[in-house]
Design a protein around this motif. Structure first.
Motif, PDB file in Angstrom:
ATOM      1  N   MET A   1      -8.571  28.152  -0.573  1.00  0.00           N
ATOM      2  CA  MET A   1      -8.863  27.105  -1.552  1.00  0.00           C
ATOM      3  C   MET A   1     -10.193  27.389  -2.234  1.00  0.00           C
ATOM      4  SD  MET A   1      -9.466  23.014  -0.965  1.00  0.00           S
ATOM      5  CE  MET A   1      -7.943  22.325  -1.591  1.00  0.00           C
ATOM      6  N   LYS A   2     -10.216  27.238  -3.559  1.00  0.00           N
ATOM      7  CA  LYS A   2     -11.444  27.424  -4.331  1.00  0.00           C
ATOM      8  C   LYS A   2     -11.844  26.100  -4.981  1.00  0.00           C
ATOM      9  CE  LYS A   2     -11.900  31.179  -6.838  1.00  0.00           C
ATOM     10  NZ  LYS A   2     -11.572  32.260  -7.815  1.00  0.00           N
ATOM     11  N   ILE A   3     -13.108  25.731  -4.794  1.00  0.00           N
ATOM     12  CA  ILE A   3     -13.632  24.476  -5.324  1.00  0.00           C
ATOM     13  C   ILE A   3     -14.878  24.784  -6.140  1.00  0.00           C
ATOM     14  CG2 ILE A   3     -14.585  22.206  -4.744  1.00  0.00           C
ATOM     15  CD1 ILE A   3     -13.102  22.407  -2.056  1.00  0.00           C
ATOM     16  N   ALA A   4     -14.965  24.211  -7.328  1.00  0.00           N
ATOM     17  CA  ALA A   4     -16.171  24.318  -8.146  1.00  0.00           C
ATOM     18  C   ALA A   4     -16.870  22.968  -8.159  1.00  0.00           C
ATOM     19  CB  ALA A   4     -15.825  24.747  -9.561  1.00  0.00           C
ATOM     20  N   VAL A   5     -18.195  22.994  -7.992  1.00  0.00           N
ATOM     21  CA  VAL A   5     -18.983  21.758  -7.952  1.00  0.00           C
ATOM     22  C   VAL A   5     -20.132  21.867  -8.951  1.00  0.00           C
ATOM     23  CG1 VAL A   5     -20.202  20.114  -6.485  1.00  0.00           C
ATOM     24  CG2 VAL A   5     -18.515  21.674  -5.467  1.00  0.00           C
ATOM     25  N   PHE A   6     -20.284  20.828  -9.776  1.00  0.00           N
ATOM     26  CA  PHE A   6     -21.449  20.782 -10.653  1.00  0.00           C
ATOM     27  C   PHE A   6     -21.978  19.360 -10.721  1.00  0.00           C
ATOM     28  CE2 PHE A   6     -17.977  19.704 -13.426  1.00  0.00           C
ATOM     29  CZ  PHE A   6     -18.488  18.924 -14.448  1.00  0.00           C
ATOM     30  N   THR A   7     -23.163  19.199 -11.302  1.00  0.00           N
ATOM     31  CA  THR A   7     -23.842  17.917 -11.226  1.00  0.00           C
ATOM     32  C   THR A   7     -24.818  17.734 -12.382  1.00  0.00           C
ATOM     33  OG1 THR A   7     -25.139  16.484  -9.744  1.00  0.00           O
ATOM     34  CG2 THR A   7     -25.704  18.828  -9.760  1.00  0.00           C
ATOM     35  N   VAL A 172     -26.259  21.986   0.907  1.00  0.00           N
ATOM     36  CA  VAL A 172     -26.501  22.858  -0.237  1.00  0.00           C
ATOM     37  C   VAL A 172     -26.704  21.992  -1.474  1.00  0.00           C
ATOM     38  CG1 VAL A 172     -25.543  24.674  -1.709  1.00  0.00           C
ATOM     39  CG2 VAL A 172     -25.136  24.723   0.765  1.00  0.00           C
ATOM     40  N   SER A 173     -27.827  22.203  -2.160  1.00  0.00           N
ATOM     41  CA  SER A 173     -28.129  21.476  -3.380  1.00  0.00           C
ATOM     42  C   SER A 173     -27.836  22.347  -4.591  1.00  0.00           C
ATOM     43  CB  SER A 173     -29.605  21.055  -3.395  1.00  0.00           C
ATOM     44  OG  SER A 173     -29.926  20.409  -4.607  1.00  0.00           O
ATOM     45  N   VAL A 174     -27.287  21.726  -5.638  1.00  0.00           N
ATOM     46  CA  VAL A 174     -26.910  22.431  -6.860  1.00  0.00           C
ATOM     47  C   VAL A 174     -27.819  21.975  -8.000  1.00  0.00           C
ATOM     48  CG1 VAL A 174     -24.996  23.036  -8.381  1.00  0.00           C
ATOM     49  CG2 VAL A 174     -24.526  22.341  -6.033  1.00  0.00           C
ATOM     50  N   SER A 175     -28.281  22.916  -8.804  1.00  0.00           N
ATOM     51  CA  SER A 175     -29.158  22.574  -9.925  1.00  0.00           C
ATOM     52  C   SER A 175     -28.399  21.811 -11.007  1.00  0.00           C
ATOM     53  CB  SER A 175     -29.799  23.836 -10.513  1.00  0.00           C
ATOM     54  OG  SER A 175     -28.819  24.686 -11.090  1.00  0.00           O
ATOM     55  N   ALA A 176     -29.148  21.168 -11.899  1.00  0.00           N
ATOM     56  CA  ALA A 176     -28.559  20.325 -12.944  1.00  0.00           C
ATOM     57  C   ALA A 176     -27.831  21.168 -13.982  1.00  0.00           C
ATOM     58  CB  ALA A 176     -29.644  19.497 -13.611  1.00  0.00           C
ATOM     59  N   ALA A 177     -26.572  20.849 -14.227  1.00  0.00           N
ATOM     60  CA  ALA A 177     -25.780  21.599 -15.209  1.00  0.00           C
ATOM     61  C   ALA A 177     -26.254  21.346 -16.632  1.00  0.00           C
ATOM     62  CB  ALA A 177     -24.299  21.228 -15.077  1.00  0.00           C
ATOM     63  N   GLY A 178     -26.915  20.208 -16.876  1.00  0.00           N
ATOM     64  CA  GLY A 178     -27.320  19.857 -18.226  1.00  0.00           C
ATOM     65  C   GLY A 178     -28.745  20.213 -18.572  1.00  0.00           C
ATOM     66  N   LEU A 179     -29.462  20.861 -17.658  1.00  0.00           N
ATOM     67  CA  LEU A 179     -30.869  21.172 -17.873  1.00  0.00           C
ATOM     68  C   LEU A 179     -31.125  22.667 -17.699  1.00  0.00           C
ATOM     69  CD1 LEU A 179     -32.386  18.192 -15.845  1.00  0.00           C
ATOM     70  CD2 LEU A 179     -31.925  18.272 -18.294  1.00  0.00           C
ATOM     71  N   GLU A 180     -32.371  23.066 -17.871  1.00  0.00           N
ATOM     72  CA  GLU A 180     -32.742  24.473 -17.724  1.00  0.00           C
ATOM     73  C   GLU A 180     -32.450  24.947 -16.299  1.00  0.00           C
ATOM     74  OE1 GLU A 180     -36.652  27.335 -18.472  1.00  0.00           O
ATOM     75  OE2 GLU A 180     -36.722  25.206 -18.989  1.00  0.00           O
ATOM     76  N   GLY A 181     -31.996  26.194 -16.162  1.00  0.00           N
ATOM     77  CA  GLY A 181     -31.654  26.732 -14.850  1.00  0.00           C
ATOM     78  C   GLY A 181     -30.311  26.256 -14.345  1.00  0.00           C
ATOM     79  N   ALA A 182     -29.421  25.910 -15.279  1.00  0.00           N
ATOM     80  CA  ALA A 182     -28.130  25.315 -14.934  1.00  0.00           C
ATOM     81  C   ALA A 182     -27.247  26.260 -14.126  1.00  0.00           C
ATOM     82  CB  ALA A 182     -27.402  24.914 -16.211  1.00  0.00           C
ATOM     83  N   SER A 183     -26.556  25.693 -13.160  1.00  0.00           N
ATOM     84  CA  SER A 183     -25.606  26.474 -12.360  1.00  0.00           C
ATOM     85  C   SER A 183     -24.527  25.545 -11.818  1.00  0.00           C
ATOM     86  CB  SER A 183     -26.325  27.175 -11.195  1.00  0.00           C
ATOM     87  OG  SER A 183     -26.804  26.236 -10.251  1.00  0.00           O
ATOM     88  N   PHE A 184     -23.468  26.151 -11.312  1.00  0.00           N
ATOM     89  CA  PHE A 184     -22.493  25.393 -10.530  1.00  0.00           C
ATOM     90  C   PHE A 184     -22.221  26.166  -9.250  1.00  0.00           C
ATOM     91  CE2 PHE A 184     -19.755  28.042 -13.245  1.00  0.00           C
ATOM     92  CZ  PHE A 184     -18.760  28.476 -12.385  1.00  0.00           C
ATOM     93  N   LEU A 185     -21.620  25.479  -8.294  1.00  0.00           N
ATOM     94  CA  LEU A 185     -21.333  26.085  -6.993  1.00  0.00           C
ATOM     95  C   LEU A 185     -19.854  26.416  -6.914  1.00  0.00           C
ATOM     96  CD1 LEU A 185     -23.139  26.594  -4.421  1.00  0.00           C
ATOM     97  CD2 LEU A 185     -21.984  24.621  -3.419  1.00  0.00           C
ATOM     98  N   LEU A 186     -19.550  27.622  -6.501  1.00  0.00           N
ATOM     99  CA  LEU A 186     -18.171  28.053  -6.317  1.00  0.00           C
ATOM    100  C   LEU A 186     -17.945  28.272  -4.821  1.00  0.00           C
ATOM    101  CD1 LEU A 186     -15.571  28.807  -7.869  1.00  0.00           C
ATOM    102  CD2 LEU A 186     -16.377  31.181  -7.852  1.00  0.00           C
ATOM    103  N   ILE A 187     -17.071  27.461  -4.250  1.00  0.00           N
ATOM    104  CA  ILE A 187     -16.803  27.489  -2.810  1.00  0.00           C
ATOM    105  C   ILE A 187     -15.418  28.072  -2.578  1.00  0.00           C
ATOM    106  CG2 ILE A 187     -16.548  26.073  -0.726  1.00  0.00           C
ATOM    107  CD1 ILE A 187     -18.208  23.906  -2.261  1.00  0.00           C
ATOM    108  N   GLY A 193     -13.212  31.814   7.003  1.00  0.00           N
ATOM    109  CA  GLY A 193     -14.518  31.183   6.890  1.00  0.00           C
ATOM    110  C   GLY A 193     -14.684  30.383   5.607  1.00  0.00           C
ATOM    111  N   LEU A 194     -15.918  29.940   5.416  1.00  0.00           N
ATOM    112  CA  LEU A 194     -16.283  29.116   4.269  1.00  0.00           C
ATOM    113  C   LEU A 194     -17.444  29.801   3.565  1.00  0.00           C
ATOM    114  CD1 LEU A 194     -15.581  26.302   3.018  1.00  0.00           C
ATOM    115  CD2 LEU A 194     -17.376  25.343   4.454  1.00  0.00           C
ATOM    116  N   ASN A 195     -17.248  30.213   2.332  1.00  0.00           N
ATOM    117  CA  ASN A 195     -18.270  30.931   1.590  1.00  0.00           C
ATOM    118  C   ASN A 195     -18.536  30.247   0.260  1.00  0.00           C
ATOM    119  OD1 ASN A 195     -18.526  33.359   3.393  1.00  0.00           O
ATOM    120  ND2 ASN A 195     -16.360  33.549   2.845  1.00  0.00           N
ATOM    121  N   PHE A 196     -19.752  30.403  -0.253  1.00  0.00           N
ATOM    122  CA  PHE A 196     -20.074  29.842  -1.563  1.00  0.00           C
ATOM    123  C   PHE A 196     -21.023  30.774  -2.293  1.00  0.00           C
ATOM    124  CE2 PHE A 196     -23.337  28.069   1.221  1.00  0.00           C
ATOM    125  CZ  PHE A 196     -24.509  28.265   0.481  1.00  0.00           C
ATOM    126  N   GLU A 197     -20.994  30.637  -3.609  1.00  0.00           N
ATOM    127  CA  GLU A 197     -21.941  31.369  -4.452  1.00  0.00           C
ATOM    128  C   GLU A 197     -22.346  30.459  -5.601  1.00  0.00           C
ATOM    129  OE1 GLU A 197     -20.528  34.475  -7.080  1.00  0.00           O
ATOM    130  OE2 GLU A 197     -18.435  33.962  -6.573  1.00  0.00           O
TER     131      GLU A 197
END
Length: 202
Positions: A1-7, A172-187, A193-197
């Motif tokens: 299963m692949k999950i994307a998380v943003f905030t 795990v904390s994710v940076s703001a998608a709407g601001l500088e340094g934006a990222s999302f988490l891919l799990i 196992g359980l991996n993320f990037e």
């Protein structure tokens, strides 16, 4: 299963479109937004509509709580009263109902791996303002919460709110998608196992 998380999109429609496009290219099974549509940008309502129609699981952040309940729930944000009073006049009844129905957290289990997603760690999930204050990152309260049974019973706990990328145990904390340094988490959860990037947003 692949999950994307943003905030923390904070009214940045261009950034929201970009992150959703990049996530779509990853062919994920679920998309989870962990809160804060409003404040800072000037396209909050457009962001709200796009998220409503995106198919993403949308969780409440503190911004949605201020919109729903008013700023009295948090003594640190009196300066935002005029903004949220004005925003409540701009959104439709249907949009407000969507905000009211957004949950505070979401849990997922895949291949035996337990995950929880929320805008931030909780001080009291039943309180009008349920999250720890941001000051908890500096005074040790957040560190203590990360070691609590309520948090360690999960294999992975994903939060936003701080606008920073960091890890603290299984949190795990994710940076703001709407601001500088934006990222999302891919799990990715597999039998092995359980991996993320972290994927930085163009």
């Amino acid at each position: 299963m692949k999950i994307a998380v943003f905030t923390d999109i904070h009214g940045n429609l261009k950034a929201l479109k970009s992150v959703l496009e990049q996530i779509n290219n990853k062919k994920v099974d679920k998309v989870i937004f962990v809160g804060d549509i409003f404040q800072r940008g000037n396209e909050e309502i457009e962001c709200l509509e796009l998220l409503k129609n995106s198919g993403a699981i949308c969780l409440k952040g503190n911004c949605e709580l201020y919109l729903e309940h008013g700023v009295d729930i948090d003594p640190d944000v009196e300066y935002l009263r005029e903004y949220y009073d004005g925003m409540r006049k701009k959104i439709s009844d249907g949009q407000m109902e969507f905000i009211r129905q957004m949950p505070l957290f979401y849990e997922e289990e895949a291949f035996g791996h337990k995950m929880r997603f929320s805008h931030f760690l909780f001080s009291d999930v039943d309180a009008p303002y349920p999250f720890l204050q941001l000051s908890s990152l500096k005074n040790g309260i957040f560190d203590t919460a990360c070691k609590s049974k309520e948090v360690t019973k999960y294999d992975l706990v994903v939060v936003g709110h701080s606008h920073q990328n960091f890890e603290n145990g299984n949190v795990v904390s994710v940076s703001a998608a709407g601001l500088e340094g934006a990222s999302f988490l891919l799990i990715e959860a597999t039998e092995g196992g359980l991996n993320f990037e972290r994927v930085f947003i163009n």
